[in-house]
Design an enzyme around this catalytic site. Sequence first.
Site, PDB file in Angstrom:
ATOM      1  N   ARG A  83      -6.958   9.327  -9.811  1.00 59.58           N
ATOM      2  CA  ARG A  83      -6.546   8.266  -8.888  1.00 59.58           C
ATOM      3  C   ARG A  83      -7.623   7.199  -8.833  1.00 59.58           C
ATOM      4  O   ARG A  83      -8.814   7.502  -8.830  1.00 59.58           O
ATOM      5  CB  ARG A  83      -6.275   8.839  -7.487  1.00 59.58           C
ATOM      6  CG  ARG A  83      -5.126   9.826  -7.471  1.00 59.58           C
ATOM      7  CD  ARG A  83      -4.812  10.362  -6.096  1.00 59.58           C
ATOM      8  NE  ARG A  83      -3.816  11.430  -6.173  1.00 59.58           N
ATOM      9  CZ  ARG A  83      -3.412  12.140  -5.136  1.00 59.58           C
ATOM     10  NH1 ARG A  83      -3.924  11.909  -3.936  1.00 59.58           N
ATOM     11  NH2 ARG A  83      -2.507  13.092  -5.291  1.00 59.58           N
ATOM     12  N   HIS A 124       5.040  23.490  -6.469  1.00 56.60           N
ATOM     13  CA  HIS A 124       6.314  22.884  -6.075  1.00 56.60           C
ATOM     14  C   HIS A 124       7.352  23.984  -5.991  1.00 56.60           C
ATOM     15  O   HIS A 124       7.510  24.774  -6.925  1.00 56.60           O
ATOM     16  CB  HIS A 124       6.720  21.793  -7.062  1.00 56.60           C
ATOM     17  CG  HIS A 124       5.806  20.616  -7.019  1.00 56.60           C
ATOM     18  ND1 HIS A 124       4.699  20.499  -7.840  1.00 56.60           N
ATOM     19  CD2 HIS A 124       5.777  19.527  -6.200  1.00 56.60           C
ATOM     20  CE1 HIS A 124       4.050  19.384  -7.543  1.00 56.60           C
ATOM     21  NE2 HIS A 124       4.690  18.782  -6.556  1.00 56.60           N
ATOM     22  N   ASP A 181      -1.975  22.950  -6.820  1.00 51.02           N
ATOM     23  CA  ASP A 181      -0.680  22.363  -6.539  1.00 51.02           C
ATOM     24  C   ASP A 181       0.462  23.336  -6.800  1.00 51.02           C
ATOM     25  O   ASP A 181       0.399  24.146  -7.726  1.00 51.02           O
ATOM     26  CB  ASP A 181      -0.490  21.125  -7.420  1.00 51.02           C
ATOM     27  CG  ASP A 181       0.361  20.069  -6.747  1.00 51.02           C
ATOM     28  OD1 ASP A 181       0.822  20.317  -5.622  1.00 51.02           O
ATOM     29  OD2 ASP A 181       0.559  19.004  -7.351  1.00 51.02           O
ATOM     30  N   GLN A 223      -5.927  19.727  -8.215  1.00 53.16           N
ATOM     31  CA  GLN A 223      -5.198  20.229  -7.051  1.00 53.16           C
ATOM     32  C   GLN A 223      -4.769  21.678  -7.275  1.00 53.16           C
ATOM     33  O   GLN A 223      -4.417  22.057  -8.385  1.00 53.16           O
ATOM     34  CB  GLN A 223      -3.945  19.379  -6.815  1.00 53.16           C
ATOM     35  CG  GLN A 223      -4.225  17.943  -6.423  1.00 53.16           C
ATOM     36  CD  GLN A 223      -2.933  17.157  -6.281  1.00 53.16           C
ATOM     37  OE1 GLN A 223      -2.128  17.106  -7.186  1.00 53.16           O
ATOM     38  NE2 GLN A 223      -2.736  16.531  -5.127  1.00 53.16           N
ATOM     39  N   CYS A 273       3.954  16.438  -9.570  1.00 55.35           N
ATOM     40  CA  CYS A 273       5.350  16.716  -9.255  1.00 55.35           C
ATOM     41  C   CYS A 273       6.313  16.365 -10.381  1.00 55.35           C
ATOM     42  O   CYS A 273       7.274  17.109 -10.636  1.00 55.35           O
ATOM     43  CB  CYS A 273       5.748  16.008  -7.969  1.00 55.35           C
ATOM     44  SG  CYS A 273       5.123  14.337  -7.800  1.00 55.35           S
ATOM     45  N   HIS A 310       6.634  20.141  -1.897  1.00 55.09           N
ATOM     46  CA  HIS A 310       5.304  19.964  -2.487  1.00 55.09           C
ATOM     47  C   HIS A 310       4.311  20.725  -1.615  1.00 55.09           C
ATOM     48  O   HIS A 310       4.369  20.622  -0.389  1.00 55.09           O
ATOM     49  CB  HIS A 310       4.898  18.487  -2.514  1.00 55.09           C
ATOM     50  CG  HIS A 310       5.895  17.570  -3.143  1.00 55.09           C
ATOM     51  ND1 HIS A 310       5.636  16.892  -4.305  1.00 55.09           N
ATOM     52  CD2 HIS A 310       7.149  17.207  -2.761  1.00 55.09           C
ATOM     53  CE1 HIS A 310       6.692  16.144  -4.612  1.00 55.09           C
ATOM     54  NE2 HIS A 310       7.614  16.318  -3.684  1.00 55.09           N
ATOM     55  N   LYS A 340       5.592  15.459   6.107  1.00 58.20           N
ATOM     56  CA  LYS A 340       4.728  16.554   5.661  1.00 58.20           C
ATOM     57  C   LYS A 340       4.015  17.207   6.834  1.00 58.20           C
ATOM     58  O   LYS A 340       3.948  16.655   7.934  1.00 58.20           O
ATOM     59  CB  LYS A 340       3.702  16.046   4.646  1.00 58.20           C
ATOM     60  CG  LYS A 340       2.785  14.953   5.172  1.00 58.20           C
ATOM     61  CD  LYS A 340       1.772  14.517   4.132  1.00 58.20           C
ATOM     62  CE  LYS A 340       0.879  13.409   4.676  1.00 58.20           C
ATOM     63  NZ  LYS A 340      -0.256  13.101   3.793  1.00 58.20           N
TER      64      LYS A 340
END
Length: 602
Positions: A329, A351, A349, A347, A300, A476, A430
Amino acid sequence: MEPIGILKEGQIYDLQTAEALNLSGDEIKADNSPESLEILKHSCAHLMAQAIKELYPDAKFFVGPVVKEGFYYDFKTEEKISDEDLPKIEKKMKDLANAKLPIERYEASREEIQTKFANDELKQAVLANITDETLTLYKQGDFEDLCRGPHVPNTRMIRSFKLTRVAGAYLGGDEENEMITRIYGIAFFDKKELNDYIRMLEEAKKRDHRKLGTELELFTFSDEIGAGLPLWLPNGAKLRSKLEHLLYKAHRVRGYEPVRGPEMLKADMWKISGHYDNYKENMYFTTIDEQEYGIKPMNCVGHIQIFKNDLVSYKELPLKFFEYGVVHRHEMSGAMHGLFRVREFTQDDAHIFCTKDQIKDVIIEVLDFVDSLMKVFDFKYEMEVSTKPKKAIGDDAFWEATTKGIMDALDSENLPYGIDEGGGAFYGPKIDIKITDAIGRKWQCGTVQVDMNLPSRFNIEYVNDKGEKEQPVMIHRAILGSFERFVGILTEHCAGEFPFVVAPTQVIFVPIADTHVEYAKSLQKELLENDIDSKIFNMNESLNKRIRMAEKQRVPMIVVVGDEEVANETIALRDRRNREQSNISKKEFIDMLNEIKSGSKI
C-alpha cells in the site's frame, strides 16, 4: 466545576457558540470527560500556536485539530524547531495561561478573512477547503485564527499540558506539497491525569519497538532498499515464523483451507472490485505488454477467483480460505513508523464464503478465535462496529441489513461493543478488534467485515439445496491485522520479553568452561529437534559477564552448564528475574518446555 460548553444531539458546542446560536443542551463541565477534554485540547492547541507566534513572529499556521493522542498544530517558520525547543514553548504557554486572556469568538465574511490573511499562503490553503461564506475566528490576546471551535472561555483554564514531540508533515497531507512543522501535545484538567500520562509516555519510550528491534536484532530498515520495506533479521524471522506456525495450526483445526493468490493482478480486476475507483491512490500500478496491472493491497480478489475455480455446493459452506498474504500500500513518507506503518506487510488474512443464514454463527466463531489468540498473549481487547463511510459502494438497504446482522451477532452473545460512525470499509461494515497493551494503550488490530458487494460484482455463486445458483456472503477476516504491526505491538507490550512460544531464542546455555561446550551443543541439538531455539554463550568472557549478557537478551530461560551437569545429565536453570538457580534432569527440562509450548495452543 464550571461549565465550558454544551452537548446537543451528539455535537459539542462551546459557550460562545451556544450563546451566538441560542442553543441549549446538556452541560459540559471542566472535568476529564471525552467531551470536556476535546474542548480543552482544542484550546491548548491555540495556546501553543499563540506561544509559537510570540517566540517566532514569522510563523504561519495551517490547522490544529484534536486527535486521539491529544492535539497538534501544523505551521511553518524560517527557524528550525526541534524537541529541544519544546520546554521554551511550554514556558511561554504557561505565561499566556497565567495572563488569564479571554477567548472570544466572532464571525466575519469570507471576503474579510481573505483580505485579513492575504499574505498568509497557509491560511489561504485552509480557506480553499471551506465553502462557507460566513466564517468564525477565535481571538485571545494578540493571537487569532480561523476556527470553528470549541474553546474554553479563558486561558486560565489551560493549566495541565505537555508538548510531546516535533514532527514533519506535508501540507494538507499531500506528498506533492511542501513539508511543514507539526508539534503534538496533550492536555488534561487534572494534573494527576497529566502526570500519569507523562509516566506512560516515558514507559512507552523504553518499550519503543524500533529501539528494542535494534537491541534484540529483530528487524531493520535500509534507505538503499526503500522506505517502509522492513528487513527481517534472523531473530525477528524466527519470532515471526513461530507466530505463523502457531496460527497455521489454529486455522487448520478450525476448518480453514490454505490458499495463495498472486501479488499482482490485471487492473481490470481492481476496476470490478471497486478498488480502482475507491482505493487507487493507495495502490501501485505497472504496465506489462501494454496491459495495466495493480499490485494487490488486499487478498480478497485472489480468493474470489479461487472460489470461482470450482462449482461449490451449499454443503461445503461455510468455505474458509486463509493466506499469509503479502500486500503493498502506498503510504506517505511522513506517515511511516517502524513496523506500525509500512508499505509492504503480510496479513493473516481469511475469507469465509457462507449463506446469509450462516453469518451470525461465522462471526461468533471468528470472535471465539480472536479471544483464544488474545489470551495466549495476555491482551485485553474491545470491539467496535464501524458503519458506512462517506466513500462507499452499495445501497443503503445493504448497509442497514449487514450492519444490523453484525450487531445482532454480538448482541446474541452479550458481547459489548462501541460504534465507529463512518469507519467501515468502502464495501461493507466491520467489527474492529482493539487491543490494550501492558501500559494501557489501545491498538487497532484485527477486523471482521461482512461483504455482499464483491460477490455480486464478481458474480460468484454456489448451488443451493434446491439445485439453484445463489450468491454467497463473503466475510473478510484478519485477527492480527498484519504480522508486522502485531510484532511491533507485541514487542512493546512485552518490553521485548516475548512469551516462550514465540521467543526468537527460548533458551541460552552458558557453559562454565570450554570442557562443557560439547554437552551444551548436544542439549541445543535436542531442543532443536523439539522445535525450540537456543544459543550457546561461550565467548571469551568471564562467567558472570556472560550471564549478564544473556540476561540482557530478555530470553525466557538461561541454563548454566558445569561439571556436575555434564556428569549427571542435568541442567542448572537460572531465573534471571529473581537471580535464583535450580537443578533438574535433562528429561524434566525438555518435558517442561514442551508442556509450556502445548499450553499456548490457540
